[in-house]
Design a protein around this motif. Structure first.
Motif, short mmCIF file in Angstrom:
data_model
loop_
_atom_site.label_atom_id
_atom_site.label_comp_id
_atom_site.label_asym_id
_atom_site.label_seq_id
_atom_site.Cartn_x
_atom_site.Cartn_y
_atom_site.Cartn_z
N ILE A 43 37.34 32.22 36.91
CA ILE A 43 37.07 33.21 37.95
C ILE A 43 37.93 32.93 39.19
O ILE A 43 38.54 33.84 39.76
CB ILE A 43 35.58 33.22 38.32
N ILE A 44 38.00 31.67 39.58
CA ILE A 44 38.79 31.30 40.77
C ILE A 44 40.25 31.69 40.57
O ILE A 44 40.89 32.26 41.46
CB ILE A 44 38.66 29.79 41.07
N GLY A 45 40.81 31.39 39.41
CA GLY A 45 42.20 31.75 39.15
C GLY A 45 42.42 33.25 39.18
O GLY A 45 43.42 33.73 39.75
N CYS A 46 41.50 34.01 38.62
CA CYS A 46 41.64 35.47 38.60
C CYS A 46 41.46 36.08 39.98
O CYS A 46 42.05 37.12 40.29
CB CYS A 46 40.64 36.06 37.62
N ALA A 70 37.66 27.14 47.52
CA ALA A 70 38.42 27.27 46.27
C ALA A 70 39.01 28.67 46.12
O ALA A 70 40.19 28.82 45.77
CB ALA A 70 37.52 26.95 45.07
N ALA A 71 38.22 29.71 46.37
CA ALA A 71 38.73 31.07 46.27
C ALA A 71 39.76 31.34 47.36
O ALA A 71 40.77 32.02 47.12
CB ALA A 71 37.58 32.07 46.36
N THR A 72 39.52 30.81 48.55
CA THR A 72 40.49 30.96 49.63
C THR A 72 41.85 30.39 49.23
O THR A 72 42.89 31.03 49.43
CB THR A 72 39.99 30.25 50.91
N MET A 73 41.85 29.20 48.67
CA MET A 73 43.11 28.58 48.27
C MET A 73 43.78 29.35 47.13
O MET A 73 45.00 29.49 47.09
CB MET A 73 42.88 27.12 47.90
N MET A 75 43.60 32.56 46.60
CA MET A 75 44.20 33.75 47.21
C MET A 75 45.43 33.39 48.01
O MET A 75 46.45 34.09 47.99
CB MET A 75 43.17 34.47 48.07
N ARG A 76 45.34 32.30 48.73
CA ARG A 76 46.45 31.87 49.58
C ARG A 76 47.70 31.57 48.77
O ARG A 76 48.83 31.79 49.22
CB ARG A 76 46.01 30.61 50.35
N HIS A 77 47.51 31.09 47.54
CA HIS A 77 48.65 30.76 46.67
C HIS A 77 49.34 32.00 46.12
O HIS A 77 50.50 31.92 45.71
CB HIS A 77 48.18 29.90 45.50
N ARG A 78 48.62 33.14 46.10
CA ARG A 78 49.15 34.32 45.41
C ARG A 78 49.55 35.46 46.36
O ARG A 78 50.46 36.23 46.04
CB ARG A 78 48.11 34.86 44.44
N TRP A 230 33.80 42.46 34.76
CA TRP A 230 35.03 42.04 34.08
C TRP A 230 34.92 40.66 33.43
O TRP A 230 35.80 40.26 32.66
CB TRP A 230 36.21 42.05 35.07
N PHE A 231 33.83 39.94 33.70
CA PHE A 231 33.71 38.60 33.14
C PHE A 231 32.24 38.25 32.94
O PHE A 231 31.39 38.61 33.75
CB PHE A 231 34.34 37.56 34.08
#
Length: 243
Positions: A43-46, A70-73, A75-78, A230-231
């Motif tokens: 989920i975090i990756g998606c 974790a979700a912030t990071m 998003m920040r990467h993408r 979706w999951f």
């Protein structure tokens, strides 16, 4: 950063208090969430992939109930749209302090503002993408519709919300089956029956799950044009809602 092992409930507790996101939980949270929530890393990756798709120029992204970020990071990467600001929001000072430590280790052009606030009272503005990743379940049921409505009202047309939640099933037999499977998942990750039992007792008064249909109905009633689950892994699921 080093990560501690979750052994909070490994020994008997004479008086179990309600689960809280305090310093003790914050110190072991990465281990706890990995061993407790099936599909969490997926989920975090998606979330990062979806943020890249929906973030628009000079808008805000909200990670509501960000815990350690974790979700912030992700998003920040993408995210690559210019002028985007991520708001990482949580009402736990212990979680936010540690999330800031994690975020400070990263070199990214995407700015993050950490905010200590109750998300049910936080204004949402100029939002292109928002995340409630296993957060709504900790908000009082009577406040959930207003919280979702506020997110919708503060969102730009075409924006999206990802909502991840632990579910309860309308069919009681299916519900018990998925609960049993979830406990098997935790045993496979090294938790003892004592830990599983004590954690469940501590959290059941503060984490109040709902059915998938209840979430879909609430999102639709708020005005989201497209709502889809979706999951799902056992009794944990994620939805996307598009304005």
């Amino acid at each position: 950063m080093s990560q501690e092992t979750d052994n909070i409930y490994a020994s008997p507790h004479a008086n179990l208090s309600d689960f809280r996101f305090d310093d003790q939980v914050a110190s072991v949270f990465p281990d706890m969430i990995k061993r407790s929530v099936p599909g969490y890393s997926h989920i975090i990756g998606c979330i990062g992939i979806l943020a890249e798709q929906y973030a628009t120029e000079h808008s805000r992204i909200y990670d509501l109930g960000c815990s350690l970020g974790a979700a912030t990071m992700s998003m920040r990467h993408r995210v690559s749209a210019p002028g985007v600001m991520i708001y990482a929001v949580d009402n736990s000072e212990a979680m936010l302090k540690r999330s800031a430590d994690y975020l400070d280790t990263e070199d990214s052009p995407v700015p993050v503002k950490t905010v200590c606030a109750d998300i049910s009272e936080l204004p949402i503005e100029n939002c292109s993408f928002a995340v409630l990743n296993f957060t709504l379940q900790f908000i009082a049921v009577e406040k959930r519709a207003a919280t979702i409505q506020k997110i919708y009202d503060g969102m730009k047309p075409g924006g999206a919300l990802v909502l991840s939640e632990k579910l309860t099933m309308e069919d009681t037999r299916l519900n018990q089956l998925l609960v049993d499977h979830h406990h098997d998942f935790k045993r496979a990750n090294g938790y003892s029956d004592l830990e599983i039992s004590q954690k469940r007792q501590a959290i059941e008064r503060v984490l109040l799950p709902e059915t998938a249909q209840a979430h879909i109905d609430r999102l639709t009633h708020a005005g989201f044009k497209t709502v889809s689950q979706w999951f799902q892994s056992f009794n944990f699921a994620s939805f996307i809602a598009i304005k």
